[in-house]
Enzyme design. Sequence first.
Site, PDB file in Angstrom:
ATOM      1  N   LYS A 185      40.383  50.821  33.994  1.00  0.00           N
ATOM      2  CA  LYS A 185      41.338  49.912  34.622  1.00  0.00           C
ATOM      3  C   LYS A 185      42.661  49.905  33.873  1.00  0.00           C
ATOM      4  O   LYS A 185      43.720  49.676  34.465  1.00  0.00           O
ATOM      5  CB  LYS A 185      40.730  48.510  34.689  1.00  0.00           C
ATOM      6  CG  LYS A 185      39.466  48.438  35.560  1.00  0.00           C
ATOM      7  CD  LYS A 185      38.854  47.067  35.527  1.00  0.00           C
ATOM      8  CE  LYS A 185      37.606  46.991  36.405  1.00  0.00           C
ATOM      9  NZ  LYS A 185      36.520  47.842  35.939  1.00  0.00           N
TER      10      LYS A 185
ATOM     11  N   HIS B  67      32.605  36.341  38.805  1.00  0.00           N
ATOM     12  CA  HIS B  67      33.529  37.405  39.197  1.00  0.00           C
ATOM     13  C   HIS B  67      32.846  38.485  40.013  1.00  0.00           C
ATOM     14  O   HIS B  67      33.359  39.596  40.142  1.00  0.00           O
ATOM     15  CB  HIS B  67      34.206  38.030  37.964  1.00  0.00           C
ATOM     16  CG  HIS B  67      34.766  37.004  37.024  1.00  0.00           C
ATOM     17  ND1 HIS B  67      35.855  36.228  37.343  1.00  0.00           N
ATOM     18  CD2 HIS B  67      34.358  36.597  35.794  1.00  0.00           C
ATOM     19  CE1 HIS B  67      36.098  35.399  36.340  1.00  0.00           C
ATOM     20  NE2 HIS B  67      35.207  35.600  35.403  1.00  0.00           N
TER      21      HIS B  67
ATOM     22  N   GLU C  94      42.109  47.246  44.990  1.00  0.00           N
ATOM     23  CA  GLU C  94      41.921  45.805  44.909  1.00  0.00           C
ATOM     24  C   GLU C  94      43.178  45.110  44.398  1.00  0.00           C
ATOM     25  O   GLU C  94      43.870  45.613  43.511  1.00  0.00           O
ATOM     26  CB  GLU C  94      40.726  45.482  44.006  1.00  0.00           C
ATOM     27  CG  GLU C  94      39.437  46.148  44.475  1.00  0.00           C
ATOM     28  CD  GLU C  94      38.203  45.528  43.858  1.00  0.00           C
ATOM     29  OE1 GLU C  94      38.347  44.627  43.008  1.00  0.00           O
ATOM     30  OE2 GLU C  94      37.095  45.940  44.232  1.00  0.00           O
TER      31      GLU C  94
ATOM     32  N   GLU D 242      42.992  47.130  40.485  1.00  0.00           N
ATOM     33  CA  GLU D 242      42.326  48.380  40.143  1.00  0.00           C
ATOM     34  C   GLU D 242      42.037  49.163  41.409  1.00  0.00           C
ATOM     35  O   GLU D 242      42.165  48.654  42.531  1.00  0.00           O
ATOM     36  CB  GLU D 242      41.005  48.089  39.431  1.00  0.00           C
ATOM     37  CG  GLU D 242      40.021  47.282  40.267  1.00  0.00           C
ATOM     38  CD  GLU D 242      38.772  46.899  39.514  1.00  0.00           C
ATOM     39  OE1 GLU D 242      37.981  47.810  39.222  1.00  0.00           O
ATOM     40  OE2 GLU D 242      38.594  45.703  39.215  1.00  0.00           O
TER      41      GLU D 242
ATOM     42  N   ASN E 166      38.806  51.290  42.877  1.00  0.00           N
ATOM     43  CA  ASN E 166      37.413  51.707  42.734  1.00  0.00           C
ATOM     44  C   ASN E 166      37.226  53.023  43.470  1.00  0.00           C
ATOM     45  O   ASN E 166      37.400  53.086  44.694  1.00  0.00           O
ATOM     46  CB  ASN E 166      36.469  50.645  43.301  1.00  0.00           C
ATOM     47  CG  ASN E 166      36.424  49.420  42.410  1.00  0.00           C
ATOM     48  OD1 ASN E 166      36.154  49.526  41.230  1.00  0.00           O
ATOM     49  ND2 ASN E 166      36.721  48.262  42.967  1.00  0.00           N
TER      50      ASN E 166
ATOM     51  N   ARG F 203      35.010  54.749  44.801  1.00  0.00           N
ATOM     52  CA  ARG F 203      33.679  54.816  45.399  1.00  0.00           C
ATOM     53  C   ARG F 203      33.658  53.952  46.648  1.00  0.00           C
ATOM     54  O   ARG F 203      34.600  53.215  46.921  1.00  0.00           O
ATOM     55  CB  ARG F 203      32.624  54.300  44.415  1.00  0.00           C
ATOM     56  CG  ARG F 203      32.914  52.881  43.925  1.00  0.00           C
ATOM     57  CD  ARG F 203      31.899  52.421  42.909  1.00  0.00           C
ATOM     58  NE  ARG F 203      32.290  51.199  42.243  1.00  0.00           N
ATOM     59  CZ  ARG F 203      32.044  49.978  42.670  1.00  0.00           C
ATOM     60  NH1 ARG F 203      31.405  49.803  43.809  1.00  0.00           N
ATOM     61  NH2 ARG F 203      32.422  48.924  41.979  1.00  0.00           N
TER      62      ARG F 203
END
Length: 634
Positions: free
Chosen positions: A116, A220, A260, A272, A274, A276
Amino acid sequence: MISTLLVANRGEIACRVFRTCRELGIRTVAVHSDADEGALHTRVADTAVRLPGAAPADTYLRGDLIVKAAVAAGADAVHPGYGFLSENADFARAVLDAGLIWIGPPPEAIEAMASKTRAKDLMGIAPLATENVTEADLPVLVKAAAGGGGRGMRIVRRAEELDAALRAARAEAASAFGDGEVFVEPYLEGGRHVEVQVLADTHGTVWTLGTRDCSLQRRHQKVIEEAPAPGLSERLEEELSALAIRAARAVDYVGAGTVEFLVAGDRAHFLEMNTRLQVEHPVTEAVFGIDLVAEQIRVAEGHALASDPPSAHGHAVEARLYAEDPAADWAPQTGTLHRLAVPGDVRLDTGYDDGDTIGVHYDPMLAKVIAHAPTRAEALRALAGALDRAAVHGPATNRDLLVRSLRHEEFTSGRMDTGFYDRHLPELTTPAPDPCAPLAAALSQAHKASRFGGWRNVPSQPQLKRYAMAGEEHEVRYRHTREGLEADGVRVVHAAPDLVVLEVDGVQRKFEVARYGDEVYVGASALRALPRFLDPTAQHAPGSLLAPMPGTVVRVADGLAVGAAVQAGQPLLWLEAMKMQHKITAPATGTVTDLPVTVGQQVTVGRLLAVVQPTQGREELRDQPPTTRSQKES
């Protein structure tokens, strides 16, 4: 063309990918730890390969074993699933080096976005230096540089809490991801967690498939997600889409990914990317009428995407059903899942079948339940109704919390943010037991006696049954008469093992009943039949702290020993279960009179961890359960 595909993951993740493979005519290969030998994902796959040697919690992180399994099973492609190895560039390279097709982005793209901190550098955003955090920077979020799922995160609101939060986050991140690197970023109170689904091919086309709101989170980790994110301006949606495309193009991205953001007002802050497919992808699939796993496979085979993505229709919402107790600091639960059945026109993605065991080694998510409807209000109503009527028989779950959340005015009006559960958890977890449930449980068994002449020709004492429900004991009484079963205050319309109908104040109510030994489920109520006489050997001394879950003792407070004086709320020891650490605290001020566990010891539910003799007598401890709190608060 791919003919045989191995999924490098387990549970719901593997089952979901296998479903698409079956529809495409692709043979499937599962991998499993010893603990998962009989798991659903191994049963539904065409072939299953055992991963030897590693501890159950680490098995699915062994990329070398998974590549060997793929070659041995004759697979020609590997899908990494949603987690574990899905963002591991070295694993992607190992798959490609073995001559297999990798269902994911290029290793270089994974590498660029896997950390990140590096991702923020790529987007021109610098995280705070941990040594330079001042009061003016607070609150901040300590965050693991690798991995996800809420592990390795701590909110810090006071400067003196930062060092402890860094230590705890590093320990949890190292345990979960094998990488203890953490960083600090500003934490925006009242922010919403919004993300954009991207899909890119090898021919230069990048799609963005709308937005998702994932603001309802615990630890979270997302609990309820929906698409599209409600209440965003057209300008903000366009900005988020443009930023997502910028992130994907910056690393020559290929395949499905998620970008995100934290949204505050009409401003977006990049968090960040992701690299995937995400757990919440079904809501995007429902809105766009697309199978993202099928598209991943097509892209990996070299097919080009259309120039424009499909159009969006309606609204979708997903709830994650966890085996956990939200009222006990989200403590994970284990045991037998006797039955999981969700009615209605909803999608159920799960890695469990009736009778499966929920173990201690993995994430406690049981299933994802997804509803799609023309409007947001209709989708929320459909999902809440389906969950409310679902049969979830087994360990405690967050089902009631989900139903109440979906019906909460703050959520239905679209005014939620990531602090939703911080504000509303007590009201969402207050027990609301059905007062008729114990009587229905008793009458479902009483029908046997009535069939064989249980009534008497002379007045007699009523039958008495005792049940534990929602932490309280309930006594019910009923009689066998010539006309059938009779109970005070209600009319017994029907009583059978699986269905009881009672008339209360002129209104007939139906109760579906299921029984598994002493466990009884009446509608959404869980009860435990109690014996007529208590077993004195089963009682524990006041001040006894019992393990609320199976796990490993990973830490005992410094200097803690028999004879030590402790304060109420003082941390005594920490348990690790399902990759999360849980703090056990003193229930009262007093003296430790027993400490029968040591670091590294495995414990089962109900195992005695310690005894604290209160200074001011025993009354304050009567009927008080063991206290557990997540180490994120330490």
